[in-house]
Enzyme design. Sequence first.
Site, PDB file in Angstrom:
ATOM      1  N   THR A 128       0.815  -1.225   0.000  1.00  8.74           N
ATOM      2  CA  THR A 128       0.000   0.000   0.000  1.00  8.74           C
ATOM      3  C   THR A 128       0.850   1.277   0.000  1.00  8.74           C
ATOM      4  O   THR A 128       0.468   2.270  -0.618  1.00  8.74           O
ATOM      5  CB  THR A 128      -0.974  -0.007   1.188  1.00  8.74           C
ATOM      6  OG1 THR A 128      -0.281  -0.458   2.366  1.00  8.74           O
ATOM      7  CG2 THR A 128      -2.140  -0.920   0.955  1.00  8.74           C
TER       8      THR A 128
ATOM      9  N   TYR B  37      -9.312   3.043   0.203  1.00 10.60           N
ATOM     10  CA  TYR B  37      -9.021   1.753  -0.416  1.00 10.60           C
ATOM     11  C   TYR B  37     -10.217   1.342  -1.284  1.00 10.60           C
ATOM     12  O   TYR B  37     -11.370   1.458  -0.864  1.00 10.60           O
ATOM     13  CB  TYR B  37      -8.783   0.684   0.665  1.00 10.60           C
ATOM     14  CG  TYR B  37      -7.456   0.823   1.417  1.00 10.60           C
ATOM     15  CD1 TYR B  37      -6.539   1.818   1.093  1.00 10.60           C
ATOM     16  CD2 TYR B  37      -7.133  -0.058   2.436  1.00 10.60           C
ATOM     17  CE1 TYR B  37      -5.338   1.932   1.774  1.00 10.60           C
ATOM     18  CE2 TYR B  37      -5.924   0.049   3.131  1.00 10.60           C
ATOM     19  CZ  TYR B  37      -5.026   1.049   2.787  1.00 10.60           C
ATOM     20  OH  TYR B  37      -3.841   1.170   3.458  1.00 10.60           O
ATOM     21  N   GLY B  38      -9.919   0.863  -2.472  1.00  7.18           N
ATOM     22  CA  GLY B  38     -10.985   0.468  -3.397  1.00  7.18           C
ATOM     23  C   GLY B  38     -11.763  -0.750  -2.950  1.00  7.18           C
ATOM     24  O   GLY B  38     -12.779  -1.105  -3.541  1.00  7.18           O
TER      25      GLY B  38
ATOM     26  N   GLU C  87       0.196  -4.881  11.657  1.00  6.28           N
ATOM     27  CA  GLU C  87      -0.538  -5.701  10.695  1.00  6.28           C
ATOM     28  C   GLU C  87      -0.706  -7.116  11.229  1.00  6.28           C
ATOM     29  O   GLU C  87       0.140  -7.605  11.976  1.00  6.28           O
ATOM     30  CB  GLU C  87       0.209  -5.737   9.356  1.00  6.28           C
ATOM     31  CG  GLU C  87       0.136  -4.448   8.579  1.00  6.28           C
ATOM     32  CD  GLU C  87      -1.282  -4.004   8.309  1.00  6.28           C
ATOM     33  OE1 GLU C  87      -2.087  -4.810   7.830  1.00  6.28           O
ATOM     34  OE2 GLU C  87      -1.596  -2.840   8.605  1.00  6.28           O
TER      35      GLU C  87
ATOM     36  N   ASN D 155      -7.692  -0.761  12.036  1.00  5.27           N
ATOM     37  CA  ASN D 155      -7.507   0.195  10.948  1.00  5.27           C
ATOM     38  C   ASN D 155      -8.544  -0.059   9.859  1.00  5.27           C
ATOM     39  O   ASN D 155      -8.621  -1.160   9.316  1.00  5.27           O
ATOM     40  CB  ASN D 155      -6.082  -0.004  10.390  1.00  5.27           C
ATOM     41  CG  ASN D 155      -5.792   0.873   9.188  1.00  5.27           C
ATOM     42  OD1 ASN D 155      -6.439   1.899   8.994  1.00  5.27           O
ATOM     43  ND2 ASN D 155      -4.810   0.471   8.398  1.00  5.27           N
TER      44      ASN D 155
ATOM     45  N   ARG E  56     -37.307  -7.730 -17.824  1.00  4.39           N
ATOM     46  CA  ARG E  56     -35.888  -7.467 -18.080  1.00  4.39           C
ATOM     47  C   ARG E  56     -35.640  -6.686 -19.358  1.00  4.39           C
ATOM     48  O   ARG E  56     -36.583  -6.444 -20.136  1.00  4.39           O
ATOM     49  CB  ARG E  56     -35.119  -8.799 -18.128  1.00  4.39           C
ATOM     50  CG  ARG E  56     -35.598  -9.729 -19.225  1.00  4.39           C
ATOM     51  CD  ARG E  56     -34.985 -11.111 -19.099  1.00  4.39           C
ATOM     52  NE  ARG E  56     -35.499 -12.009 -20.099  1.00  4.39           N
ATOM     53  CZ  ARG E  56     -34.850 -12.348 -21.206  1.00  4.39           C
ATOM     54  NH1 ARG E  56     -33.677 -11.840 -21.475  1.00  4.39           N
ATOM     55  NH2 ARG E  56     -35.388 -13.189 -22.068  1.00  4.39           N
TER      56      ARG E  56
ATOM     57  N   HIS F 220     -51.596 -14.077 -17.129  1.00  9.30           N
ATOM     58  CA  HIS F 220     -51.050 -15.408 -16.824  1.00  9.30           C
ATOM     59  C   HIS F 220     -50.181 -15.969 -17.934  1.00  9.30           C
ATOM     60  O   HIS F 220     -50.510 -15.866 -19.107  1.00  9.30           O
ATOM     61  CB  HIS F 220     -52.164 -16.447 -16.584  1.00  9.30           C
ATOM     62  CG  HIS F 220     -53.509 -15.903 -16.276  1.00  9.30           C
ATOM     63  ND1 HIS F 220     -54.028 -15.878 -15.010  1.00  9.30           N
ATOM     64  CD2 HIS F 220     -54.452 -15.330 -17.072  1.00  9.30           C
ATOM     65  CE1 HIS F 220     -55.234 -15.331 -15.035  1.00  9.30           C
ATOM     66  NE2 HIS F 220     -55.507 -14.990 -16.261  1.00  9.30           N
TER      67      HIS F 220
ATOM     68  N   ARG G 213     -58.445 -19.500 -36.418  1.00  8.22           N
ATOM     69  CA  ARG G 213     -58.244 -20.598 -37.363  1.00  8.22           C
ATOM     70  C   ARG G 213     -59.370 -21.592 -37.175  1.00  8.22           C
ATOM     71  O   ARG G 213     -59.755 -21.901 -36.046  1.00  8.22           O
ATOM     72  CB  ARG G 213     -56.903 -21.272 -37.117  1.00  8.22           C
ATOM     73  CG  ARG G 213     -55.777 -20.448 -37.669  1.00  8.22           C
ATOM     74  CD  ARG G 213     -54.505 -21.215 -37.763  1.00  8.22           C
ATOM     75  NE  ARG G 213     -53.419 -20.271 -38.010  1.00  8.22           N
ATOM     76  CZ  ARG G 213     -52.940 -20.002 -39.229  1.00  8.22           C
ATOM     77  NH1 ARG G 213     -53.428 -20.613 -40.291  1.00  8.22           N
ATOM     78  NH2 ARG G 213     -51.974 -19.128 -39.377  1.00  8.22           N
TER      79      ARG G 213
HETATM   80  C1  UD1 Z   1      -5.127  -3.057   4.691  1.00 11.93           C
HETATM   81  C2  UD1 Z   1      -4.321  -2.426   5.835  1.00 11.93           C
HETATM   82  C3  UD1 Z   1      -4.900  -2.894   7.172  1.00 11.93           C
HETATM   83  C4  UD1 Z   1      -6.359  -2.522   7.257  1.00 11.93           C
HETATM   84  C5  UD1 Z   1      -7.155  -3.074   6.053  1.00 11.93           C
HETATM   85  C6  UD1 Z   1      -8.554  -2.480   6.012  1.00 11.93           C
HETATM   86  C7  UD1 Z   1      -2.045  -2.072   4.998  1.00 11.93           C
HETATM   87  C8  UD1 Z   1      -0.632  -2.575   5.012  1.00 11.93           C
HETATM   88  N1  UD1 Z   1      -2.930  -2.782   5.711  1.00 11.93           N
HETATM   89  O1  UD1 Z   1      -4.931  -4.465   4.772  1.00 11.93           O
HETATM   90  O2  UD1 Z   1      -4.195  -2.272   8.249  1.00 11.93           O
HETATM   91  O3  UD1 Z   1      -6.928  -2.986   8.460  1.00 11.93           O
HETATM   92  O4  UD1 Z   1      -6.495  -2.703   4.810  1.00 11.93           O
HETATM   93  O5  UD1 Z   1      -9.340  -3.063   5.019  1.00 11.93           O
HETATM   94  O6  UD1 Z   1      -2.324  -1.061   4.386  1.00 11.93           O
HETATM   95  N2  UD1 Z   1      -3.300  -2.081  -3.008  1.00 11.93           N
HETATM   96  C9  UD1 Z   1      -2.622  -1.504  -4.065  1.00 11.93           C
HETATM   97  N3  UD1 Z   1      -1.347  -1.912  -4.327  1.00 11.93           N
HETATM   98  C10 UD1 Z   1      -0.696  -2.836  -3.559  1.00 11.93           C
HETATM   99  C11 UD1 Z   1      -1.399  -3.419  -2.481  1.00 11.93           C
HETATM  100  C12 UD1 Z   1      -2.691  -3.025  -2.239  1.00 11.93           C
HETATM  101  O7  UD1 Z   1      -3.172  -0.655  -4.764  1.00 11.93           O
HETATM  102  O8  UD1 Z   1       0.472  -3.130  -3.868  1.00 11.93           O
HETATM  103  C13 UD1 Z   1      -4.701  -1.655  -2.739  1.00 11.93           C
HETATM  104  C14 UD1 Z   1      -5.717  -2.808  -2.889  1.00 11.93           C
HETATM  105  O9  UD1 Z   1      -6.274  -2.824  -4.180  1.00 11.93           O
HETATM  106  C15 UD1 Z   1      -6.765  -2.462  -1.835  1.00 11.93           C
HETATM  107  C16 UD1 Z   1      -5.982  -1.656  -0.796  1.00 11.93           C
HETATM  108  O10 UD1 Z   1      -4.796  -1.224  -1.408  1.00 11.93           O
HETATM  109  O11 UD1 Z   1      -7.787  -1.657  -2.368  1.00 11.93           O
HETATM  110  C17 UD1 Z   1      -5.674  -2.482   0.457  1.00 11.93           C
HETATM  111  O12 UD1 Z   1      -4.885  -3.607   0.117  1.00 11.93           O
HETATM  112  P1  UD1 Z   1      -5.148  -5.033   0.768  1.00 11.93           P
HETATM  113  O13 UD1 Z   1      -4.126  -5.967   0.225  1.00 11.93           O
HETATM  114  O14 UD1 Z   1      -6.567  -5.408   0.645  1.00 11.93           O
HETATM  115  O15 UD1 Z   1      -4.783  -4.744   2.307  1.00 11.93           O
HETATM  116  P2  UD1 Z   1      -5.405  -5.459   3.572  1.00 11.93           P
HETATM  117  O16 UD1 Z   1      -4.675  -6.743   3.782  1.00 11.93           O
HETATM  118  O17 UD1 Z   1      -6.862  -5.507   3.503  1.00 11.93           O
END
Ligand code: UD1
Length: 436
Positions: A81, A104-105, A158, A173, A319, A349, A425
């Site tokens: 991250t 975070y996405g 972590e 977190n 739909r 029906h 018919r």
């Molecule tokens: C992370 C947090 C954790 C927190 C949790 C909440 C860190 C190290 N840990 O863990 O403390 O409780 O989120 O949900 O940040 N991503 C990137 N590039 C990377 C790695 C990740 O863009 O190299 C993005 C992922 O797409 C994701 C987000 O960062 O959207 C979090 O990454 P993820 O691997 O899910 O971290 P967690 O293990 O959930």
Amino acid sequence: MSFSIIILAAGKGTRMNSKIPKVFHKVGNLPMIFHVLNASKLLKPKTISVVISNELIKYKNVIKKNSKNIKFAIQSKQLGTADAVRCALNEKHSTNSNISLILYGDTPLISHISLKKCLERFKKRNSDLCVLSMTPPNTNHSYGRLITKKDRLEKIIEKSESKNNQNLENLCNTGIMLVKTKHLIEKLRKINDRNNKKEFFLTDLIEILSTEGYKVSHMEFPYHEFLGVNDKSDQALVEYQFQKMLRKKFLKKGVTMIDPSSIFFSSDTEIGKDVVIHPNVYFGPNVKIGNEVEIKGFCHIENTVIKDRAAVGPFARLRDETNIDKDAKIGNFVEIKKSNIKNNVKISHLSYIGDAYIGENSNIGAGMITCNYDGIKKNQTFIGKNCFIGSNTSLIAPIKISNNSIIGASTVVDKNIPQGTTVYRKSELVKKNNKK
Ligand code: UD1
Ligand code: MG
């Protein structure tokens, strides 16, 4: 003080066990990344940058369709991250504000109201870094744990780095933080990957700033708003929570639900006033319901508009850009696809209506079928106003049945029928005495 948003979305999502990139898995029929983008836009930041992987480059246009002014940064190798944020900072557009909000996405339920609250407090207190925290109801999770001293946040440990005998508090977190952009620019390089996962953890920034005496704090929010999705059980939990939120929203708006827990909505479902929904109904994407509509049990409805006072179901499937106009009645075991059903039409029906227009006040008998597919292409059926179509008829499309016409029961119609015409018919009913 200006602020910008950085959304991390480049993670591999290995734990999802899927070919689809993690942030494109859906909640309420909307990809998680769009939930995050929608909340981001409501905060009106100076810039929104999304960090994506090489695999996500082909999704750029899809993301742009949802949010035009979005900026991208590429993270080619998923090194963690902190590295993802570093990639964002390599682009000028991510460093043009005093404050950065990092989202975070994979955390789709975030509300812009909570984020705004935190942003206001951050500005008021002139904080350096603030983490949004939460307390999960149990300890069976993979969130990072907060180590605090009074209201000061000292570090985040972590899950992969915590030893079993460590007795940590369950304050976790959410992954979301507000931080002065200058600290990201100056201190991120101090983060290393000397940990069990060999990743650059953004969460290490907390300890760095805290030991240097900066104002590092956290603000706690309800757990259910910040659930993160790492695997399919997390996604199911987030979906469950999201459905609860939508049901609550519609009940508050005055929708009657006989058994709310059995009704599923999409994130874009729209419902008017005095609507009654019976148990076991599924609303797929793009459904708009008018006022005083009744939806009986076991209906599956997607990409459909249902206007005022119409009644649908039980067991109806609607739909593909279907429109049901006012006072229409769609009964049991009726499937309607890509069709325009006008005011006061009754299809009570057992029918299949595909690629059709049915004019107002027409009555469609039980078992009428539009034969819309000739094996190669789909063809249109037009039924005018005030028509009466008898039971068990087959209309071979393309076909036009003009206003005020009557089709007798069990007729196969393969020619256009002029206005005000009755057709049937003739096949004799043969009657014989049984020999004894
Ligand atoms: C992370 C947090 C954790 C927190 C949790 C909440 C860190 C190290 N840990 O863990 O403390 O409780 O989120 O949900 O940040 N991503 C990137 N590039 C990377 C790695 C990740 O863009 O190299 C993005 C992922 O797409 C994701 C987000 O960062 O959207 C979090 O990454 P993820 O691997 O899910 O971290 P967690 O293990 O959930
Ligand atoms: Mg995660």
